[in-house]
Design an enzyme around this catalytic site. Sequence first.
Site: not given
Ligand code: NAD
Ligand code: DAU
Length: 349
Positions: A133-135, A157, A161
């Site tokens: 992730t970019d985080e 988190y 990562k």
């Molecule tokens: P998500 O939470 O929707 O999905 C995660 C999945 O992993 C779920 O199905 C969960 O059951 C499974 N999981 C969790 N712990 C596990 C374990 N110990 N063993 C097996 N399975 C397990 O997340 P997502 O948004 O689909 O993200 C997927 C990947 O992409 C993550 O690694 C996350 O860090 C990365 N990512 C997400 C975003 C985003 O904005 N959503 C952005 C950049 C990177």
């Molecule tokens: O940037 C990549 C990441 O994006 C992934 O690695 C993470 O898995 C994914 O959850 C996401 O993280 P963020 O913290 O950026 O996403 P989130 O949807 O939780 O929040 C997005 C932005 O919105 C952040 O600045 C916090 C804000 N927010 C979020 C929630 C849930 C609010 O203002 N109110 C809220 O209730």
Amino acid sequence: MTGGAGFIGSAYVRNLLLRRDGTRITVLDKLTVTGNRANLDPIVEDPALAERFRFVHGDVADPGVVGELVAMADAVINFAAESHVDRSIIEAEAFLRTGVIGVHVLLEAIRREAIRAAAGERARAPRLVQVSTDEVYGSVAGGRSTESDPLAPRSPYAAAKAAGDLLAHSYAVTHGTDIVVSRGSNTYGPFQHPEKLIPLFVTNAIDDRPLPLYGDGLQERDWLHVDDHAAAVDHILRHGSAGEVYNVVGDAHLTNREVARRLLDELGKPWSLVRTVEDRPGHDRRYAMDGARLAALGWRPGVSFRAGLAATIGWYRAHEAWWRAARSGAWEAWYERQYATRLAGSRKA
Ligand code: NAD
Ligand code: DAU
């Protein structure tokens, strides 16, 4: 692949199997709060696709199950993670178990396959795509992070990562393990669990419930459509150089305030639903990455935020049963814990 019942992983499974090119996928998923078997219904309900798909309920940090599955794989994609920053602030241990120990278990399993390959027992060891992730770059005040920038994670988190990334890198250097790392930006689209910003705000707005905007709402994210994220991971798997890291950008840099405004406009709901609430501790102000390396490899995002947001809102409108089920039970307890006090002390945004 791991985490295939989650948001991005399930998009990857659906999109890849729908190509009907003969690929077989085994998903290992622990079915945590965001893991949802219903995300894979389009596959299991189609006999031709179901035949090329296997679901294993298990933990990526369990060496027994992982070793057996990796021994049969040509490639491994690690989507599994605890993925919500807010949950990592309250309870971080599971983030470390999945994000650090889980990556280590995968790397060890692949190392064993490399030894088997060297002994002529299989053609070659599987490549690992570590989905990151970019985080991991931390909050970026100006400019854009490149893949060689130092890691500076600021939430539990993001730290988990970053640890996973570094471990993968160490295996590439020390053991010559074939790994590639993708670092994606904020992803949105259908089937996203309604605890993240866009699905939470869309589903709250449909029900005329308040939208809890953290702090001043001027935090900036770069939005990437889930189909683009899944396609980029696939591109990196097939074309990435071993040991390399690739940023995956969306090129839709918006403040949270602007995202809220756009989704309310699309839904035809008033701004008065938005409430300013207490900020997230350690809230990263801005993420922005440079996507040149992946562009040079021939990949660019294809979905504009305007079209992607409209389609996503259309999907949540059409799939109320999916999100109402996801917002029941444990979700309600989470919402109460995370937002009740915040909303009680909220003010006009
Ligand atoms: P998500 O939470 O929707 O999905 C995660 C999945 O992993 C779920 O199905 C969960 O059951 C499974 N999981 C969790 N712990 C596990 C374990 N110990 N063993 C097996 N399975 C397990 O997340 P997502 O948004 O689909 O993200 C997927 C990947 O992409 C993550 O690694 C996350 O860090 C990365 N990512 C997400 C975003 C985003 O904005 N959503 C952005 C950049 C990177
Ligand atoms: O940037 C990549 C990441 O994006 C992934 O690695 C993470 O898995 C994914 O959850 C996401 O993280 P963020 O913290 O950026 O996403 P989130 O949807 O939780 O929040 C997005 C932005 O919105 C952040 O600045 C916090 C804000 N927010 C979020 C929630 C849930 C609010 O203002 N109110 C809220 O209730």
